[in-house]
Design an enzyme around this catalytic site. Structure first.
Site, PDB file in Angstrom:
ATOM      1  N   TRP A  34      30.118  -1.823  39.581  1.00 32.98           N
ATOM      2  CA  TRP A  34      29.690  -0.408  39.502  1.00 32.98           C
ATOM      3  C   TRP A  34      28.565  -0.443  38.043  1.00 32.98           C
ATOM      4  O   TRP A  34      28.447   0.982  37.780  1.00 32.98           O
ATOM      5  CB  TRP A  34      31.367  -0.287  38.123  1.00 32.98           C
ATOM      6  N   ARG A  35      27.698  -1.412  37.080  1.00 42.09           N
ATOM      7  CA  ARG A  35      26.617  -1.675  36.684  1.00 42.09           C
ATOM      8  C   ARG A  35      25.522  -1.494  38.118  1.00 42.09           C
ATOM      9  O   ARG A  35      24.504  -1.653  37.328  1.00 42.09           O
ATOM     10  CB  ARG A  35      26.691  -2.567  36.404  1.00 42.09           C
ATOM     11  N   GLU A  47      36.124   2.460  36.330  1.00 39.20           N
ATOM     12  CA  GLU A  47      37.419   2.439  34.893  1.00 39.20           C
ATOM     13  C   GLU A  47      38.590   2.661  34.752  1.00 39.20           C
ATOM     14  O   GLU A  47      39.445   1.937  34.223  1.00 39.20           O
ATOM     15  CB  GLU A  47      36.264   3.876  34.815  1.00 39.20           C
ATOM     16  N   THR A  53      43.456  -4.745  32.965  1.00 37.22           N
ATOM     17  CA  THR A  53      43.301  -5.599  33.980  1.00 37.22           C
ATOM     18  C   THR A  53      42.522  -6.538  34.113  1.00 37.22           C
ATOM     19  O   THR A  53      40.935  -5.591  33.775  1.00 37.22           O
ATOM     20  CB  THR A  53      43.805  -4.919  35.673  1.00 37.22           C
ATOM     21  N   LEU A  92      47.181  -3.882  40.500  1.00 37.64           N
ATOM     22  CA  LEU A  92      46.455  -3.364  39.006  1.00 37.64           C
ATOM     23  C   LEU A  92      47.010  -2.679  38.147  1.00 37.64           C
ATOM     24  O   LEU A  92      45.993  -1.310  38.020  1.00 37.64           O
ATOM     25  CB  LEU A  92      45.319  -2.204  39.803  1.00 37.64           C
ATOM     26  N   GLY A  93      48.562  -2.652  37.913  1.00 35.67           N
ATOM     27  CA  GLY A  93      48.658  -2.527  36.988  1.00 35.67           C
ATOM     28  C   GLY A  93      49.826  -0.813  37.403  1.00 35.67           C
ATOM     29  O   GLY A  93      49.860  -1.074  38.121  1.00 35.67           O
ATOM     30  N   TYR A 132      37.712   8.114  25.966  1.00 35.86           N
ATOM     31  CA  TYR A 132      37.305   6.912  26.367  1.00 35.86           C
ATOM     32  C   TYR A 132      36.540   6.537  28.517  1.00 35.86           C
ATOM     33  O   TYR A 132      35.500   6.873  28.420  1.00 35.86           O
ATOM     34  CB  TYR A 132      38.381   5.833  26.427  1.00 35.86           C
ATOM     35  N   ASP A 150      35.693   1.440  22.287  1.00 35.37           N
ATOM     36  CA  ASP A 150      37.303   0.394  23.175  1.00 35.37           C
ATOM     37  C   ASP A 150      37.631  -0.637  22.160  1.00 35.37           C
ATOM     38  O   ASP A 150      37.108  -0.852  20.997  1.00 35.37           O
ATOM     39  CB  ASP A 150      37.275   0.087  24.620  1.00 35.37           C
ATOM     40  N   CYS A 198      31.151 -11.067  21.063  1.00 35.73           N
ATOM     41  CA  CYS A 198      32.894 -10.875  19.844  1.00 35.73           C
ATOM     42  C   CYS A 198      33.281 -10.757  19.912  1.00 35.73           C
ATOM     43  O   CYS A 198      34.472 -10.398  20.396  1.00 35.73           O
ATOM     44  CB  CYS A 198      31.722  -9.985  19.133  1.00 35.73           C
ATOM     45  N   CYS A 215      24.818  -8.994  10.571  1.00 37.50           N
ATOM     46  CA  CYS A 215      26.845  -9.038  11.353  1.00 37.50           C
ATOM     47  C   CYS A 215      27.498 -10.052  10.036  1.00 37.50           C
ATOM     48  O   CYS A 215      26.993 -10.636   8.999  1.00 37.50           O
ATOM     49  CB  CYS A 215      26.972 -10.028  12.045  1.00 37.50           C
TER      50      CYS A 215
END
Length: 305
Positions: A34-35, A47, A53, A92-93, A132, A150, A198, A215
């Site tokens: 998807w990128r 998304e 997931t 998938l939830g 979002y 997020d 992170c 940071c």
């Protein structure tokens, strides 16, 4: 540091912060399918699938879903039971996500003539699309979104710039940092930072985090965050000492080794004296964070320009 409207401080050299993150992201990031697309339908599918997931499970399902229903027209015409059945079979939830995605496809076809809306506000009108997801689709498909916030982004902002655990503060800080007109690369980059460098267990040095210089968590060694309530296991580690060295040099400018040493560890001296500290600083110099200068018998350390 320049104060934001909330009770936190973003770096004064914000352009350097932005440039460092984008350069780090473009130098090498995880390659998700998807990128590699700006198709808003495919991005919406990714998304919705990615909500709570694991991405490793999403990738196979994403390909299969788009092979079965490659367009909003195809999904809109599908039997909803088939869509829900696919969702359930691929773990998938919540199945209501499949129902909402099906309804959103019907809205695109019936209300928008098959053309996806392009702004976050318009996208929020689609069934099941919250702020979002609307920002994500607007950013990644149209480079037209606000800052995406997020869990990963909150963790980054909390640790790096002491942004308080408050949704409004996170939104404010994220949008203040995001460069104008670059929501696609920026949102991808800061989400990648939270996912790769992170995470709940930070991977600052191995991932080459581009924000170590600024940071607060790296300087203090405290990597707690809204979703990481316990004190980090980095307490007492070499990574913590690196952070303390960076923090001391940020505060004091340049320091001779014996001035810096006690600020890095309380037991400075002997086996953990100048030779140990020089090795630590050389590691930081190799990472481009610190410069060392020999002045006769003294060695001075400063943050890299």
């Amino acid at each position: 540091m320049t104060e934001g409207e909330g009770e936190y401080a973003l770096p004064g050299d914000a352009d350097a912060v932005r440039d460092a993150l984008v350069a780090w992201y473009e130098d090498g990031h995880r390659d998700f399918p998807w990128r590699r697309t700006d198709d808003p339908y495919a991005i919406l599918v990714s998304e919705v699938m990615s909500q709570q997931t694991q991405l490793s499970r999403v990738e196979d399902a994403y390909h299969a879903f788009l092979e079965k229903w490659p367009t909003t027209a195809g999904l809109a015409a599908a039997d909803r039971a088939d869509v829900v059945g696919f969702w359930s079979a691929n773990s998938l939830g919540y199945n209501n996500r499949a129902k909402y995605l099906h309804e959103a496809a019907q809205q695109v076809e019936n209300d928008y003539g098959g053309e996806f809306p392009e702004t976050p506000d318009e996208l929020s009108e689609l069934m099941g699309v919250g702020p979002y997801t609307a920002n994500a689709v607007a950013s990644f498909a149209f480079n037209n979104g606000d800052a995406v916030v997020d869990t990963n982004v909150k963790r980054v902002l909390y640790r790096a710039f002491d942004v308080p655990d408050d949704d409004a503060a996170f939104e404010e800080a994220a949008n203040e940092l995001m460069p104008d007109g670059e929501s696609e690369v920026w949102n991808n980059a800061i989400m990648e930072l939270g996912g790769v460098a992170c995470g709940k267990s930070p991977n600052c040095d191995d991932a080459g985090c581009p924000w170590r210089e600024w940071c607060a968590a790296y300087a203090s060694g405290d990597f707690s965050a809204p979703d990481v309530p316990e004190q980090s296991t980095f307490e007492g580690s070499r990574r913590q000492k690196r952070g303390r060295a960076v923090g001391a040099l940020r505060e004091h400018g340049e320091l001779e080794l014996d001035e810096l040493g006690p600020r890095v560890r309380v037991d400075y001296g002997g086996d953990t004296g100048r030779e140990w500290l020089r090795g630590l600083l050389e590691d930081l110099a190799d990472d481009g964070l610190v410069e060392l200068e020999d002045r006769g018998e003294e060695t001075v350390a400063r943050l890299a320009a």
